[in-house]
Structure formats: C-alpha cells, structure tokens
Design a protein around this motif. Sequence first.
Motif, PDB file in Angstrom:
ATOM      1  N   GLN A  35     -65.084   4.245  -9.358  1.00 43.98           N
ATOM      2  CA  GLN A  35     -64.483   4.299  -8.026  1.00 43.98           C
ATOM      3  C   GLN A  35     -64.252   2.867  -7.538  1.00 43.98           C
ATOM      4  O   GLN A  35     -65.162   2.052  -7.536  1.00 43.98           O
ATOM      5  N   MET A  36     -63.019   2.587  -7.116  1.00 46.30           N
ATOM      6  CA  MET A  36     -62.644   1.258  -6.668  1.00 46.30           C
ATOM      7  C   MET A  36     -62.055   1.328  -5.261  1.00 46.30           C
ATOM      8  O   MET A  36     -61.417   2.329  -4.904  1.00 46.30           O
ATOM      9  N   VAL A  37     -62.291   0.270  -4.487  1.00 46.19           N
ATOM     10  CA  VAL A  37     -61.742   0.174  -3.134  1.00 46.19           C
ATOM     11  C   VAL A  37     -60.969  -1.143  -3.024  1.00 46.19           C
ATOM     12  O   VAL A  37     -61.500  -2.207  -3.353  1.00 46.19           O
ATOM     13  N   ILE A  38     -59.722  -1.067  -2.556  1.00 44.84           N
ATOM     14  CA  ILE A  38     -58.929  -2.277  -2.356  1.00 44.84           C
ATOM     15  C   ILE A  38     -58.309  -2.243  -0.957  1.00 44.84           C
ATOM     16  O   ILE A  38     -58.138  -1.172  -0.362  1.00 44.84           O
ATOM     17  N   ASP A  39     -58.004  -3.411  -0.419  1.00 53.47           N
ATOM     18  CA  ASP A  39     -57.354  -3.503   0.888  1.00 53.47           C
ATOM     19  C   ASP A  39     -55.863  -3.257   0.766  1.00 53.47           C
ATOM     20  O   ASP A  39     -55.223  -3.645  -0.223  1.00 53.47           O
ATOM     21  N   VAL A  40     -55.323  -2.593   1.767  1.00 51.66           N
ATOM     22  CA  VAL A  40     -53.898  -2.337   1.789  1.00 51.66           C
ATOM     23  C   VAL A  40     -53.140  -3.662   1.703  1.00 51.66           C
ATOM     24  O   VAL A  40     -53.581  -4.683   2.224  1.00 51.66           O
ATOM     25  N   HIS A  41     -52.034  -3.652   1.016  1.00 53.70           N
ATOM     26  CA  HIS A  41     -51.184  -4.824   0.752  1.00 53.70           C
ATOM     27  C   HIS A  41     -51.761  -5.743  -0.314  1.00 53.70           C
ATOM     28  O   HIS A  41     -51.119  -6.708  -0.698  1.00 53.70           O
ATOM     29  N   GLN A  42     -52.981  -5.425  -0.797  1.00 52.49           N
ATOM     30  CA  GLN A  42     -53.573  -6.226  -1.862  1.00 52.49           C
ATOM     31  C   GLN A  42     -53.085  -5.693  -3.207  1.00 52.49           C
ATOM     32  O   GLN A  42     -53.006  -4.486  -3.444  1.00 52.49           O
ATOM     33  N   GLU A  43     -52.761  -6.572  -4.099  1.00 48.38           N
ATOM     34  CA  GLU A  43     -52.267  -6.141  -5.405  1.00 48.38           C
ATOM     35  C   GLU A  43     -53.401  -5.503  -6.198  1.00 48.38           C
ATOM     36  O   GLU A  43     -54.513  -6.026  -6.266  1.00 48.38           O
ATOM     37  N   PHE A  44     -53.122  -4.352  -6.812  1.00 45.39           N
ATOM     38  CA  PHE A  44     -54.115  -3.640  -7.608  1.00 45.39           C
ATOM     39  C   PHE A  44     -54.007  -4.069  -9.066  1.00 45.39           C
ATOM     40  O   PHE A  44     -52.969  -3.947  -9.707  1.00 45.39           O
TER      41      PHE A  44
END
Length: 436
Positions: free
Chosen positions: A45-54
């Motif tokens: 499970q991963m969490v990234i910030d919106v607009h951040q490149e995955f």
Amino acid sequence: MSKRCKIIVNSIIVFVLLLIVGIIVKFVFFSGSFTPLLKLNGDKQMVIDVHQEFEDPFVKARYHLKDISDEVEVLGQVDCEKIGTYQLVYRLKEHDKEVVREVKVVDRTAPKLMLKGASHVRVFLGGKYQESGYAASDDVDGDLSDEVRVESHVNMNKKGIYKIHYYVKDHSGNGSKRTRSVEVCEDPTSLKLHYNYDTYDNTMEEWWFHKSEKHERNKGAKSAAYLKKFDTYYQGPDEKVIYLTFDEGGNEVTYSKEIAEILKKHDVQATYFFTLNYLRDEADFVKELVANGNLIGNHTWHHYDMTTLANAHSVDKFVKEITETEKMYMEITGEEMPKIFRFPRGGGSERTMKMVQDLGYRNYYWSHAFYDYGDDVSKEEALRTMMEHYHNGAIYLLHPSNRGNYEAIESFIVAMKDLGYRFETLDAIGKDSQEP
C-alpha cells in the motif's frame, strides 16, 4: 561419551539438517528456480500527494533462475492529478500468477491564505474599520476565497489592539489560519490646543546661521540653550556625525527618488520633511523610505507661514496644519508619525516654537545650507559647498528639486565616510535632552 553429550550433539545435528532443508525449500519454491516467482517491490500500500509523480517500484519476476519481468502485464493506472484509491494488478498470465498494489492519491497540502494590506493596521477612534480583504486558493480545489471564515471583535469606540482571525479549509480538511491586528487609536485631528500664547513673541524670523569656517561648529540665529527650551535644535552633538535632511513640498521637478536610491546603495538614512500633499501623492515611495530606515518629518499641510496662524482666532487651523499631515502619514504607513517638525521655509517665532512643542513635536533647523533652489546649480558647485562647510553634528538642509544636489550627494557621502563621519537621522538629536 556421556548420554548428556550425545543428546546435545544429536540436537545440533537435527538443527543443522532442518536449516539445510529450509534453505533447499526456499530455493526450490521461492527463488523462481522451479516455480514462477512474482513479488512486489516496495510496499503493498502506497500513499502519494496529488500532483506528485508516481514512480512505480514494479515487481520482481523470476523463473528457472531467469528474470522474466518483461512478461509481467500491469492492469490499471494511477491518476496523479485526481484524489482517489487506485489498484495496480501485476500479472504473469501464462503462469496464472498475480499480485496487487493499492495506491492512494491524497491531498495533504494546506490551502494558501493571504491577507491583503498590512498585518497590523491603525484606525481612528469613532471611525469605521475597512477590511482590506483576503484571498485563499488551493492546488486542488482552486479559489477558496468565498469559504474564508472571519472572526472579528474590533470595537471602534474603544482604544486598544484587537485581533481579526481568518480561517479556511480545503475539501480534504487541510486548514490555514492568518491573523491581523487592528489598533484603534486616537484620531490626531481631534486634538485641540488651548490658546494662551499671547505672552510669546510672534515676530517671524527666517532661520539663518554663520557658515562654518575651517570645519568648526557654527552659531545660528538663536543660541542652542535658548532653542532647547522649545525642544528646537539646529545641530547635533560635537561628534563626527552628519544629518542629511531634505525638504520636499511637491515641486514639479524633484530627484527625491533618485537620491533615495543612492542613499540606499551606501546604507545611509536621511530625514525627509514632507507636506501632506506629497505624502498622499507619493504613498508608495513614503512606505519604501520608512522600510529602508529613513525618517519622515512633518512639514505641515499647505506650507504656510505658521506665524500667521499663531493666534486665538486661527489656532485650530494651526493645529490642523500639523495633525492632518500626521493623520495622512498614519493612514499610509499604519504607524504613528515621528514627532519631528520643520517650519516651512524655516520661518518661525518664539510663539510658534512653543505651540509646536506643546503638540509634542521637536523642531529642527539646520547648520548648513546654500542657495540650491534654482535648477542651474551644478554638481561641482553643490559638492564644493557641501565639502567646504562640514562640521561635527552638522544638519544639512538640501532640496531634492535641485539636480546638482542629486549628482553631488554620492561623492559627498563617500568623502565624508572616508573622513570617518557617520550619517544619522534627526530623531537622535534631543531624544535624551543631552545635546547642546
């Protein structure tokens, strides 16, 4: 060998055999040597910030000791510009194997909340507070200005400092807060001066002085001891210090801004005496001067001969010439005006000095000046007279309407610093009533 020793040896042998078996089992079943291996790199499970490149950590896939990652099919995608929960399925289709990763795109950034105008403002008792405004924006929700909540308890009928709080939240619950302080103070124009000044001489005298010879301290029209009784000064202490002052009444041609740039370049602060109209018309410049450490003095509203107003009939006009200018300064800068005054054209009297003193001001004449009103004064002439008559504690009166002063001022500053002089503003004189 004793029975106890045999038991210990046998236990060690059994442990070693089990360890070897475990290694063989892991190699056979989990290394991809005999059965396909498909394993997630990174977290399930991963969490990234919106607009951040995955950046996809991808998977590890092996079979028969070979890397078969290029055979992995990825189902699903992550939209980094949209909040949500996404699934990525990594599948080895021929071997009927798959693993799943969950990626959450979240908004963890608080919205931007900006206050328009100053964070500390002064308003006048009995008046009306005018909100300068605010703006809020979020990188996901856009303009949130309409969602700003304001808590204000400003009492315009009571002096004091009040707080206005501004709050805003985005749709993900991230919040921002700002605070503005509002100081309700006495309106300077409400000040009245009880008139009983007829015993003071009101003969108008334009200020004059003896030019300094051999850079010695000079004498003015009145003695320093006499002037000091009225909080009036024409030169500073006997130290290697120069006070640059500029009188500006709103001439059509002026080099005030150009001179200010030169002073800023050399880290020199000066005292500017402005009329109300100039303060109003050049508000941004005035704020810039104050921000750079310069001192703004009161030069009246209309640049009148103040002795003509120093009587029982016109005392209110006399006061308003000063307090209206003071109020304009406060409205522009949000700060109280320094109680520094200079009579228009240097024309004053014993009576006017006393009235200005009773309004809380210190008055300043000068110990060096020259005929610099005309636009035909050259740089060479201006610099020559500046250098010929400098002395310890000299107050220089200069008019920024003269191009010669503007062109000479940098050379003068450099020369005086080379001679060991420093530059200060007039508020240092008379502050502790220790000057001559």
